[in-house]
Every structure is written in structure tokens, then in C-alpha cells.
Design a protein around this motif. Structure first.
Motif, PDB file in Angstrom:
ATOM      1  N   ASN A  10       0.929  -1.190   0.027  1.00  0.00           N
ATOM      2  CA  ASN A  10      -0.085  -0.105  -0.028  1.00  0.00           C
ATOM      3  C   ASN A  10       1.030   1.295  -0.007  1.00  0.00           C
ATOM      4  OD1 ASN A  10      -2.376  -1.510   0.144  1.00  0.00           O
ATOM      5  ND2 ASN A  10      -2.071  -1.812   2.430  1.00  0.00           N
ATOM      6  N   ASN A  11       2.180   1.141   0.113  1.00  0.00           N
ATOM      7  CA  ASN A  11       3.040   2.307   0.187  1.00  0.00           C
ATOM      8  C   ASN A  11       4.322   1.859  -0.662  1.00  0.00           C
ATOM      9  OD1 ASN A  11       4.173   4.495   1.204  1.00  0.00           O
ATOM     10  ND2 ASN A  11       5.519   3.634   2.555  1.00  0.00           N
ATOM     11  N   ARG A  12       4.104   2.380  -2.016  1.00  0.00           N
ATOM     12  CA  ARG A  12       5.096   2.109  -3.042  1.00  0.00           C
ATOM     13  C   ARG A  12       5.905   3.282  -3.109  1.00  0.00           C
ATOM     14  NH1 ARG A  12       0.030   0.308  -6.331  1.00  0.00           N
ATOM     15  NH2 ARG A  12      -0.167  -1.790  -5.457  1.00  0.00           N
ATOM     16  N   ILE A  13       7.136   3.024  -3.451  1.00  0.00           N
ATOM     17  CA  ILE A  13       8.232   4.208  -3.631  1.00  0.00           C
ATOM     18  C   ILE A  13       8.891   4.304  -4.861  1.00  0.00           C
ATOM     19  CG2 ILE A  13      10.259   5.094  -2.355  1.00  0.00           C
ATOM     20  CD1 ILE A  13       9.579   3.543   0.070  1.00  0.00           C
ATOM     21  N   LEU A  14       8.841   5.479  -5.199  1.00  0.00           N
ATOM     22  CA  LEU A  14       9.525   5.810  -6.652  1.00  0.00           C
ATOM     23  C   LEU A  14      10.928   5.767  -6.489  1.00  0.00           C
ATOM     24  CD1 LEU A  14       7.115   8.756  -7.868  1.00  0.00           C
ATOM     25  CD2 LEU A  14       7.065   6.570  -8.503  1.00  0.00           C
ATOM     26  N   ALA A  15      11.625   5.303  -7.534  1.00  0.00           N
ATOM     27  CA  ALA A  15      13.168   5.242  -7.661  1.00  0.00           C
ATOM     28  C   ALA A  15      13.571   6.863  -7.256  1.00  0.00           C
ATOM     29  CB  ALA A  15      13.675   5.000  -9.017  1.00  0.00           C
ATOM     30  N   LYS A  16      13.021   7.650  -7.628  1.00  0.00           N
ATOM     31  CA  LYS A  16      13.507   9.170  -7.420  1.00  0.00           C
ATOM     32  C   LYS A  16      13.651   9.511  -5.791  1.00  0.00           C
ATOM     33  CE  LYS A  16       9.677  11.826  -8.210  1.00  0.00           C
ATOM     34  NZ  LYS A  16       8.924  13.002  -9.142  1.00  0.00           N
ATOM     35  N   ASN A  17      12.719   8.547  -5.060  1.00  0.00           N
ATOM     36  CA  ASN A  17      12.492   9.043  -3.704  1.00  0.00           C
ATOM     37  C   ASN A  17      13.548   8.057  -2.984  1.00  0.00           C
ATOM     38  OD1 ASN A  17      10.606  11.073  -4.261  1.00  0.00           O
ATOM     39  ND2 ASN A  17       8.910   9.724  -4.132  1.00  0.00           N
ATOM     40  N   ASN A  60      21.899   7.756  -1.377  1.00  0.00           N
ATOM     41  CA  ASN A  60      22.991   8.352  -1.886  1.00  0.00           C
ATOM     42  C   ASN A  60      23.525   7.797  -3.202  1.00  0.00           C
ATOM     43  OD1 ASN A  60      24.761  10.771  -2.138  1.00  0.00           O
ATOM     44  ND2 ASN A  60      26.450   9.450  -1.177  1.00  0.00           N
ATOM     45  N   VAL A  61      22.551   7.490  -3.975  1.00  0.00           N
ATOM     46  CA  VAL A  61      22.681   7.055  -5.437  1.00  0.00           C
ATOM     47  C   VAL A  61      22.074   7.625  -6.437  1.00  0.00           C
ATOM     48  CG1 VAL A  61      22.495   4.521  -6.746  1.00  0.00           C
ATOM     49  CG2 VAL A  61      23.027   4.584  -4.304  1.00  0.00           C
ATOM     50  N   PRO A  62      22.697   8.098  -7.685  1.00  0.00           N
ATOM     51  CA  PRO A  62      22.093   8.538  -8.549  1.00  0.00           C
ATOM     52  C   PRO A  62      20.844   8.165  -9.146  1.00  0.00           C
ATOM     53  CG  PRO A  62      24.454   8.561  -9.182  1.00  0.00           C
ATOM     54  CD  PRO A  62      24.277   7.473  -7.915  1.00  0.00           C
ATOM     55  N   LYS A  63      19.559   8.601  -9.537  1.00  0.00           N
ATOM     56  CA  LYS A  63      18.399   8.428  -9.690  1.00  0.00           C
ATOM     57  C   LYS A  63      18.398   7.276 -10.877  1.00  0.00           C
ATOM     58  CE  LYS A  63      16.388  12.721  -8.331  1.00  0.00           C
ATOM     59  NZ  LYS A  63      15.975  14.026  -8.756  1.00  0.00           N
ATOM     60  N   ALA A  64      19.076   7.659 -11.951  1.00  0.00           N
ATOM     61  CA  ALA A  64      19.040   6.870 -13.401  1.00  0.00           C
ATOM     62  C   ALA A  64      19.544   5.381 -12.841  1.00  0.00           C
ATOM     63  CB  ALA A  64      19.840   7.493 -14.443  1.00  0.00           C
ATOM     64  N   TYR A  65      20.661   5.478 -11.751  1.00  0.00           N
ATOM     65  CA  TYR A  65      21.345   4.420 -11.637  1.00  0.00           C
ATOM     66  C   TYR A  65      20.557   3.484 -10.661  1.00  0.00           C
ATOM     67  CZ  TYR A  65      25.558   1.336 -10.870  1.00  0.00           C
ATOM     68  OH  TYR A  65      26.402   0.585 -11.051  1.00  0.00           O
ATOM     69  N   ILE A  66      19.990   3.817  -9.664  1.00  0.00           N
ATOM     70  CA  ILE A  66      19.049   3.095  -8.858  1.00  0.00           C
ATOM     71  C   ILE A  66      17.807   2.621  -9.599  1.00  0.00           C
ATOM     72  CG2 ILE A  66      17.768   4.831  -7.537  1.00  0.00           C
ATOM     73  CD1 ILE A  66      19.402   1.785  -5.949  1.00  0.00           C
ATOM     74  N   ALA A  67      17.342   3.578 -10.322  1.00  0.00           N
ATOM     75  CA  ALA A  67      15.965   3.117 -11.184  1.00  0.00           C
ATOM     76  C   ALA A  67      16.655   1.638 -12.047  1.00  0.00           C
ATOM     77  CB  ALA A  67      15.683   4.237 -12.054  1.00  0.00           C
ATOM     78  N   LYS A  68      17.633   1.750 -12.629  1.00  0.00           N
ATOM     79  CA  LYS A  68      18.183   0.705 -13.445  1.00  0.00           C
ATOM     80  C   LYS A  68      18.213  -0.618 -12.577  1.00  0.00           C
ATOM     81  CE  LYS A  68      21.616  -0.907 -16.456  1.00  0.00           C
ATOM     82  NZ  LYS A  68      22.966  -0.709 -17.082  1.00  0.00           N
ATOM     83  N   LEU A  69      18.943  -0.283 -11.407  1.00  0.00           N
ATOM     84  CA  LEU A  69      18.955  -1.547 -10.583  1.00  0.00           C
ATOM     85  C   LEU A  69      17.525  -1.997 -10.235  1.00  0.00           C
ATOM     86  CD1 LEU A  69      22.152  -0.025  -8.407  1.00  0.00           C
ATOM     87  CD2 LEU A  69      21.992  -2.239 -10.099  1.00  0.00           C
ATOM     88  N   LEU A  70      16.642  -1.045  -9.601  1.00  0.00           N
ATOM     89  CA  LEU A  70      15.333  -1.635  -9.181  1.00  0.00           C
ATOM     90  C   LEU A  70      14.562  -2.194 -10.226  1.00  0.00           C
ATOM     91  CD1 LEU A  70      14.770   1.410  -6.604  1.00  0.00           C
ATOM     92  CD2 LEU A  70      15.204  -0.660  -6.144  1.00  0.00           C
ATOM     93  N   GLN A  71      14.623  -1.875 -11.341  1.00  0.00           N
ATOM     94  CA  GLN A  71      13.857  -2.469 -12.460  1.00  0.00           C
ATOM     95  C   GLN A  71      14.243  -3.982 -12.667  1.00  0.00           C
ATOM     96  OE1 GLN A  71      14.558   0.322 -15.576  1.00  0.00           O
ATOM     97  NE2 GLN A  71      13.115   1.575 -14.864  1.00  0.00           N
ATOM     98  N   GLU A  72      15.930  -4.006 -12.563  1.00  0.00           N
ATOM     99  CA  GLU A  72      16.358  -5.546 -12.999  1.00  0.00           C
ATOM    100  C   GLU A  72      16.045  -6.437 -11.846  1.00  0.00           C
ATOM    101  OE1 GLU A  72      18.498  -8.045 -15.402  1.00  0.00           O
ATOM    102  OE2 GLU A  72      17.516  -6.116 -15.531  1.00  0.00           O
TER     103      GLU A  72
END
Length: 149
Positions: free
Chosen positions: A29-36, A42-54
Motif C-alpha cells: 500500500n506504500n510504494r516508493i518511486l526510484a527518485k525518492n 545517496n545513489v544517482p536516480k537513473a542508476y538506482i532506477a536501473k537496478l530496481l527495475q532489474e
């Protein structure tokens, strides 16, 4: 840059921090966006987004699209072992590679560090296999471990 003596790559470290952040702050019920997640760990947004997607693609974490979408952990996700995260991010061969980056290093033809690192590496891998995301999150909640999140 990764040094030969690093057991975990920076990518694996970032993924572990992100998953632990999700373990502490998210649910179905509490989902979090990669940017948040990016700033607190302390990890760049694009980098963490890629890791989370994988990680999501491999079922280690969950995700949902849409206006209330984001990443989260459900009960099944929390039961994954830490080695599952490392294998998704770095591949299974990373943890078994030579500490001096020699291609031919093995039990029959060991590098100078092979016998020194072997027992430590085996124990570390076993600990990663035997420890779940939920167990580490519980240590953080109970202040048995520290991670600035």
C-alpha cells in the motif's frame, strides 16, 4: 572502480541499500518511486532506477505502474536471500572470480591469494545465502545494525 579485493561491487552495495530502504519504508500500500529512494541512499536516480527495475524483473522486489505506482516489498520478496540480490546485479560468477583477476585461477592452479581468501569467501557466500532481506531489516529496526537511511 572495483578493486580486486572487493567482494561486493558498488552496484550490489547500492542494490542492497535500496532493498533495505524498501524493506523499512514500503509495502503493497506504500510504494516508493526510484527518485525518492535515490537521495536517502545517496545513489544517482537513473542508476538506482536501473537496478530496481532489474531486481523487479527477477522478482526480488515488486513494482506497480500508474499514478500510485512504485517499488515495494511484499512478504514473499522479504524472504529472498542477500545472495539473490548479488546474483541478479553481478551474476553468479562474480563472487567466485579470482581476487587478483586471473582467468586461470582455480583449486588446481591457485593464485597467491587463493588459499588465503578461500575460507573467508566461502563463509561470506554462505552468510549471504543464509540471510534474508527481512532478517537484515529486522536488525536495522532493532538497532542491531546501522545504515543511514
Amino acid at each position: 572502480m572495483k578493486t580486486p579485493f572487493q567482494m561486493l561491487s558498488n552496484s550490489s552495495k547500492y542494490a542492497l541499500k535500496a532493498v533495505l530502504y524498501l524493506a523499512l519504508h514500503s509495502n503493497e500500500n506504500n510504494r516508493i518511486l526510484a527518485k525518492n529512494i535515490s537521495e536517502p541512499i545517496n545513489v544517482p536516480k537513473a542508476y538506482i532506477a536501473k537496478l530496481l527495475q532489474e531486481l523487479s524483473r527477477h522478482g526480488i522486489i515488486s513494482s506497480a505502474k500508474g499514478p500510485h505506482g512504485g517499488f515495494y516489498l511484499n512478504d514473499a520478496n522479504r524472504l529472498h536471500s542477500l545472495i539473490d540480490i548479488v546474483h541478479v546485479v553481478d551474476g553468479k560468477q562474480h563472487m567466485e572470480s579470482c581476487l587478483l583477476s586471473l582467468e586461470d585461477c582455480n583449486e588446481d592452479k591457485p593464485c597467491p591469494l587463493h588459499k588465503l581468501a578461500g575460507p573467508f569467501r566461502a563463509k561470506f557466500i554462505r552468510n549471504l545465502e543464509d540471510t534474508t532481506i527481512d532478517e537484515l531489516a529486522l536488525d536495522l529496526k532493532n538497532k542491531k545494525a546501522f545504515l543511514p537511511l
